[in-house]
Design a protein around this motif. Structure first.
Motif, PDB file in Angstrom:
ATOM      1  N   GLU A   1      17.392 -38.980  17.568  1.00  0.00           N
ATOM      2  CA  GLU A   1      18.153 -37.956  18.288  1.00  0.00           C
ATOM      3  C   GLU A   1      18.703 -38.536  19.590  1.00  0.00           C
ATOM      4  O   GLU A   1      18.017 -39.298  20.278  1.00  0.00           O
ATOM      5  CB  GLU A   1      17.248 -36.762  18.598  1.00  0.00           C
ATOM      6  CG  GLU A   1      17.944 -35.620  19.321  1.00  0.00           C
ATOM      7  CD  GLU A   1      16.990 -34.514  19.707  1.00  0.00           C
ATOM      8  OE1 GLU A   1      17.458 -33.502  20.283  1.00  0.00           O
ATOM      9  OE2 GLU A   1      15.776 -34.648  19.449  1.00  0.00           O
ATOM     10  N   SER A   2      19.925 -38.186  19.928  1.00  0.00           N
ATOM     11  CA  SER A   2      20.534 -38.622  21.183  1.00  0.00           C
ATOM     12  C   SER A   2      20.619 -37.426  22.125  1.00  0.00           C
ATOM     13  O   SER A   2      21.207 -36.399  21.793  1.00  0.00           O
ATOM     14  CB  SER A   2      21.935 -39.192  20.936  1.00  0.00           C
ATOM     15  OG  SER A   2      22.513 -39.633  22.150  1.00  0.00           O
ATOM     16  N   VAL A   3      20.013 -37.562  23.313  1.00  0.00           N
ATOM     17  CA  VAL A   3      19.957 -36.475  24.290  1.00  0.00           C
ATOM     18  C   VAL A   3      20.456 -37.006  25.627  1.00  0.00           C
ATOM     19  O   VAL A   3      20.091 -38.114  26.034  1.00  0.00           O
ATOM     20  CB  VAL A   3      18.517 -35.943  24.456  1.00  0.00           C
ATOM     21  CG1 VAL A   3      18.494 -34.750  25.400  1.00  0.00           C
ATOM     22  CG2 VAL A   3      17.921 -35.584  23.112  1.00  0.00           C
ATOM     23  N   ARG A   4      21.282 -36.229  26.307  1.00  0.00           N
ATOM     24  CA  ARG A   4      21.693 -36.629  27.644  1.00  0.00           C
ATOM     25  C   ARG A   4      20.469 -36.816  28.524  1.00  0.00           C
ATOM     26  O   ARG A   4      19.533 -36.017  28.474  1.00  0.00           O
ATOM     27  CB  ARG A   4      22.629 -35.583  28.258  1.00  0.00           C
ATOM     28  CG  ARG A   4      24.052 -35.689  27.747  1.00  0.00           C
ATOM     29  CD  ARG A   4      24.956 -34.730  28.483  1.00  0.00           C
ATOM     30  NE  ARG A   4      24.818 -33.367  28.011  1.00  0.00           N
ATOM     31  CZ  ARG A   4      25.338 -32.298  28.596  1.00  0.00           C
ATOM     32  NH1 ARG A   4      26.010 -32.434  29.727  1.00  0.00           N
ATOM     33  NH2 ARG A   4      25.193 -31.102  28.092  1.00  0.00           N
TER      34      ARG A   4
ATOM     35  N   GLU B   1      19.134 -33.905  30.498  1.00  0.00           N
ATOM     36  CA  GLU B   1      18.549 -32.857  29.664  1.00  0.00           C
ATOM     37  C   GLU B   1      17.158 -33.257  29.188  1.00  0.00           C
ATOM     38  O   GLU B   1      16.235 -32.428  29.133  1.00  0.00           O
ATOM     39  CB  GLU B   1      19.464 -32.567  28.478  1.00  0.00           C
ATOM     40  CG  GLU B   1      20.793 -31.931  28.865  1.00  0.00           C
ATOM     41  CD  GLU B   1      21.694 -31.687  27.665  1.00  0.00           C
ATOM     42  OE1 GLU B   1      21.299 -32.077  26.545  1.00  0.00           O
ATOM     43  OE2 GLU B   1      22.776 -31.119  27.853  1.00  0.00           O
ATOM     44  N   TYR B   2      16.995 -34.524  28.827  1.00  0.00           N
ATOM     45  CA  TYR B   2      15.691 -35.002  28.370  1.00  0.00           C
ATOM     46  C   TYR B   2      14.659 -34.886  29.492  1.00  0.00           C
ATOM     47  O   TYR B   2      13.514 -34.486  29.266  1.00  0.00           O
ATOM     48  CB  TYR B   2      15.800 -36.454  27.920  1.00  0.00           C
ATOM     49  CG  TYR B   2      14.512 -37.006  27.356  1.00  0.00           C
ATOM     50  CD1 TYR B   2      14.239 -36.931  25.990  1.00  0.00           C
ATOM     51  CD2 TYR B   2      13.558 -37.595  28.178  1.00  0.00           C
ATOM     52  CE1 TYR B   2      13.059 -37.427  25.465  1.00  0.00           C
ATOM     53  CE2 TYR B   2      12.366 -38.092  27.671  1.00  0.00           C
ATOM     54  CZ  TYR B   2      12.128 -38.003  26.311  1.00  0.00           C
ATOM     55  OH  TYR B   2      10.945 -38.489  25.798  1.00  0.00           O
TER      56      TYR B   2
ATOM     57  N   LYS C   1      13.286 -31.428  29.992  1.00  0.00           N
ATOM     58  CA  LYS C   1      12.490 -30.937  28.864  1.00  0.00           C
ATOM     59  C   LYS C   1      11.174 -31.689  28.708  1.00  0.00           C
ATOM     60  O   LYS C   1      10.124 -31.086  28.450  1.00  0.00           O
ATOM     61  CB  LYS C   1      13.295 -31.042  27.570  1.00  0.00           C
ATOM     62  CG  LYS C   1      12.600 -30.426  26.361  1.00  0.00           C
ATOM     63  CD  LYS C   1      13.503 -30.455  25.125  1.00  0.00           C
ATOM     64  CE  LYS C   1      12.821 -29.787  23.936  1.00  0.00           C
ATOM     65  NZ  LYS C   1      13.702 -29.826  22.725  1.00  0.00           N
TER      66      LYS C   1
END
Length: 254
Positions: free
Chosen positions: A117-120, A123-124, A127
């Motif tokens: 999964e690619s997350v900015r 944002e990561y 979370k």
């Protein structure tokens, strides 16, 4: 970012004074008989006018690193160049045998770890939390580069051809920084417009690189009698070193 200041009691520290442009956030201690000491880091988002949790650590000093921290790409290139020096843009993450794995990547390397999964990055962090200088692929290695700043070399050039060569290297710095900015922006926001801007920046860097190569070949031919000389890897690393500095200085104003 402003200096850290202790709050009203010994379990909180603020990064600067609230309400000022320099304010960055705070760290807060939470402990008790049932759990060990842990410090939570909260970063101030001036645009949203709100704090966001970005990590936790066993000490205040470690938690402070997460507030406005610098996150670098964790890709290891090779023994000569070491780790990629560009700032992180996205986090590739997956769950393996119940454990969360992740790697920080710049725009250039955002496509590695296919299937994850690619997350900015921002944002990561809000979370799952994220601390700087915590690589997943071994200790960060950045081999030293014993070369002076390019502008200093331009001024110290002994001949016109040498000065032209150093000037060409200097003109390649900003196109590379611009390309890496759009690579990172496109990785964070994969839209068609951003892809085109990245392609345009890639063309500008290619032209600047070719010009630097040409001027180096002229310098080696005219001043040293060497034909068909190729731009040394150390000179390419020098351009990148200064482009990384330019990128970090300018990214806040983009």
């Amino acid at each position: 970012m402003a200096e850290w200041q202790q709050g009203g009691y010994d379990g909180v520290f603020y990064a600067g004074k609230k309400g000022t442009p320099q304010y960055g956030g705070y760290v807060l201690r939470a402990d008790g008989e049932s759990n060990p000491e842990v410090w939570f880091a909260f970063e101030w988002n001036a645009r949203k006018q709100a704090h966001a949790w970005v990590g936790s650590a066993p000490t205040a000093e470690e938690a402070q690193k997460a507030v406005k921290g610098e996150f670098l790409c964790e890709v290891y290139r090779n023994a000569e160049t070491g780790h990629c020096p560009w700032p992180g843009a996205v986090v590739r993450t997956t769950i393996y045998k119940g454990e969360r794995l992740r790697i920080i990547l710049c725009g250039e390397h955002a496509g590695v770890m296919k299937g994850w999964e690619s997350v900015r990055l921002e944002e990561y962090r809000t979370k799952h939390g994220l601390l700087p200088d915590d690589p997943t692929m071994g200790e960060r290695i950045t081999p030293p580069l014993d070369l002076p700043p390019i502008r200093e070399a331009v001024l110290k050039a002994g001949t016109t051809t040498e000065r032209h060569m150093w000037s060409a290297l200097n003109r390649a710095v900003e196109p590379l920084a611009e390309l890496q900015y759009w690579r990172a922006h496109s990785a964070r926001f994969p839209l068609g417009l951003n892809a085109q801007l990245r392609i345009d920046a890639s063309g500008a860097w290619k032209r600047a690189h070719e010009h630097a190569q040409g001027m180096y070949a002229v310098y080696m031919r005219e001043d040293h009698g060497q034909e068909n000389a190729t731009l040394p890897n150390d000179f390419l690393r020098l351009i990148e070193r200064e482009a990384v500095k330019s990128f970090k200085e300018a990214k806040g104003g983009k």
